[in-house]
Scaffold this motif. Structure first.
Motif, PDB file in Angstrom:
ATOM      1  N   SER A 156     -16.778 -22.376  19.269  1.00  0.00           N
ATOM      2  CA  SER A 156     -17.429 -22.183  17.761  1.00  0.00           C
ATOM      3  C   SER A 156     -16.934 -23.349  17.276  1.00  0.00           C
ATOM      4  O   SER A 156     -17.752 -23.825  16.220  1.00  0.00           O
ATOM      5  CB  SER A 156     -17.057 -20.814  17.435  1.00  0.00           C
ATOM      6  OG  SER A 156     -17.313 -19.920  17.847  1.00  0.00           O
ATOM      7  N   SER A 192     -19.230 -29.785  26.668  1.00  0.00           N
ATOM      8  CA  SER A 192     -18.328 -28.758  25.622  1.00  0.00           C
ATOM      9  C   SER A 192     -17.857 -27.594  26.526  1.00  0.00           C
ATOM     10  O   SER A 192     -16.494 -27.322  26.346  1.00  0.00           O
ATOM     11  CB  SER A 192     -19.195 -28.282  24.725  1.00  0.00           C
ATOM     12  OG  SER A 192     -19.848 -29.412  23.893  1.00  0.00           O
ATOM     13  N   GLY A 241     -20.782 -29.767  15.491  1.00  0.00           N
ATOM     14  CA  GLY A 241     -22.231 -30.110  15.821  1.00  0.00           C
ATOM     15  C   GLY A 241     -23.274 -29.967  14.755  1.00  0.00           C
ATOM     16  O   GLY A 241     -24.087 -30.740  14.535  1.00  0.00           O
ATOM     17  N   GLY A 288     -23.892 -29.159  25.927  1.00  0.00           N
ATOM     18  CA  GLY A 288     -23.392 -28.055  26.478  1.00  0.00           C
ATOM     19  C   GLY A 288     -22.433 -28.210  27.720  1.00  0.00           C
ATOM     20  O   GLY A 288     -21.531 -27.392  27.664  1.00  0.00           O
ATOM     21  N   ARG A 317     -19.424 -26.355  18.005  1.00  0.00           N
ATOM     22  CA  ARG A 317     -20.770 -25.736  17.661  1.00  0.00           C
ATOM     23  C   ARG A 317     -20.790 -26.138  15.908  1.00  0.00           C
ATOM     24  O   ARG A 317     -21.797 -26.802  15.683  1.00  0.00           O
ATOM     25  CB  ARG A 317     -21.139 -24.467  17.951  1.00  0.00           C
ATOM     26  CG  ARG A 317     -22.568 -23.893  17.680  1.00  0.00           C
ATOM     27  CD  ARG A 317     -23.418 -24.770  18.432  1.00  0.00           C
ATOM     28  NE  ARG A 317     -24.811 -24.516  18.097  1.00  0.00           N
ATOM     29  CZ  ARG A 317     -25.527 -25.298  17.382  1.00  0.00           C
ATOM     30  NH1 ARG A 317     -24.984 -26.440  16.901  1.00  0.00           N
ATOM     31  NH2 ARG A 317     -26.650 -25.194  16.918  1.00  0.00           N
ATOM     32  N   GLU A 332     -25.871 -30.421  19.095  1.00  0.00           N
ATOM     33  CA  GLU A 332     -25.548 -29.507  19.713  1.00  0.00           C
ATOM     34  C   GLU A 332     -24.102 -29.082  19.392  1.00  0.00           C
ATOM     35  O   GLU A 332     -23.655 -27.874  18.870  1.00  0.00           O
ATOM     36  CB  GLU A 332     -26.076 -29.041  20.973  1.00  0.00           C
ATOM     37  CG  GLU A 332     -25.730 -27.697  21.611  1.00  0.00           C
ATOM     38  CD  GLU A 332     -26.143 -27.730  23.049  1.00  0.00           C
ATOM     39  OE1 GLU A 332     -26.280 -26.448  23.557  1.00  0.00           O
ATOM     40  OE2 GLU A 332     -26.854 -28.696  23.759  1.00  0.00           O
ATOM     41  N   PHE A 333     -23.266 -29.635  20.017  1.00  0.00           N
ATOM     42  CA  PHE A 333     -21.651 -29.822  19.732  1.00  0.00           C
ATOM     43  C   PHE A 333     -21.350 -31.054  19.440  1.00  0.00           C
ATOM     44  O   PHE A 333     -21.882 -32.155  19.719  1.00  0.00           O
ATOM     45  CB  PHE A 333     -21.102 -29.217  21.221  1.00  0.00           C
ATOM     46  CG  PHE A 333     -21.644 -28.099  21.738  1.00  0.00           C
ATOM     47  CD1 PHE A 333     -20.761 -26.799  21.324  1.00  0.00           C
ATOM     48  CD2 PHE A 333     -22.646 -27.747  22.351  1.00  0.00           C
ATOM     49  CE1 PHE A 333     -21.430 -25.537  21.757  1.00  0.00           C
ATOM     50  CE2 PHE A 333     -23.160 -26.515  23.117  1.00  0.00           C
ATOM     51  CZ  PHE A 333     -22.469 -25.381  22.532  1.00  0.00           C
TER      52      PHE A 333
END
Length: 226
Positions: free
Chosen positions: A202, A175, A208, A172, A205, A214-215
């Motif tokens: 988005s 990102s 991900g 995160g 994500r 996650e990403f």
């Protein structure tokens, strides 16, 4: 270097040279940052020692040109070694100049080769619906025949076929830093309805989810010799 760092290094470079280069070739001033900045930030946090030669071809607009220069200066201050070369070709009509573009690419490939080391080329993908993006892809593929070529996709109004070869997982922190960097350094694009924090995050994500993390950023391998 841990196993993950060794693995990601082997995706981008095959040789044993201590000199590693990403030869990133794009049409527009924010294409690099949108397409693969997260991966560059992740490589920077690893023990992989690499440098970037970045060619941007549509730099005739002075506002856009200054935005990218500011973006790269910011990244340089973070310790990311990027040499930026900009060309004054006109946006939307790159195809008219593809012969000259190929000569420019060849010139800078020769400069990198003279330094010695391993080269990985990153550029737009072959099915990109943007006329400038696909022109750059064609110029790269027709000129750089001996290198690994990895491509990325940039979100746009039109749907297009992009075949994913691999994903680079991002946390995160990376990102959000990527998206914040793009929004801060390219204010001239804020009027576009897709140039939004929630859109960029988005997309990372969703990618991900595809990669079960996650990403992520996603890439296609257009040419690889093992």
């Amino acid at each position: 270097m841990n196993n993950y760092e060794q693995g990601i290094k082997n995706i981008f470079w095959t040789g044993d040279s201590k000199k590693k280069y990403l030869f990133i070739i794009v049409a527009h001033s924010d294409d690099f940052e949108i397409g693969c900045l997260g991966t560059v930030l992740k490589l920077q946090e690893s023990s992989v020692n690499f440098s970037i030669k970045l060619l941007t071809f549509c730099a005739s607009n002075e506002i856009r040109k200054k935005e990218q220069e500011t973006s790269i200066k910011t990244l340089n201050r973070l310790g990311i070694k990027i040499e930026l070369v900009m060309f004054n070709y006109i946006d939307t009509i790159l195809l008219e100049s593809i012969s000259d573009i190929k000569k420019d690419i060849q010139k800078y490939e020769n400069k990198i080769k003279a330094l010695g080391g391993d080269i990985c080329v990153i550029t737009h993908h072959c099915n990109d619906r943007h006329q400038d993006h696909v022109c750059i892809n064609n110029a790269v593929i027709q000129t750089l025949r001996k290198h690994r070529v990895i491509t990325f996709s940039i979100l746009k109004y039109e749907e297009e076929k992009f075949v994913a070869s691999f994903y680079v997982s991002l946390n995160g922190h990376i990102s959000k830093n990527k998206v914040a960097h793009i929004l801060k350094n390219f204010p001239s694009q804020h009027g576009k309805n897709w140039f939004r924090k929630e859109v960029f995050l988005s997309q990372l994500r969703v990618q991900g989810v595809h990669a079960n993390c996650e990403f992520a950023e996603v890439f296609s391998i257009e040419k690889m010799c093992i």
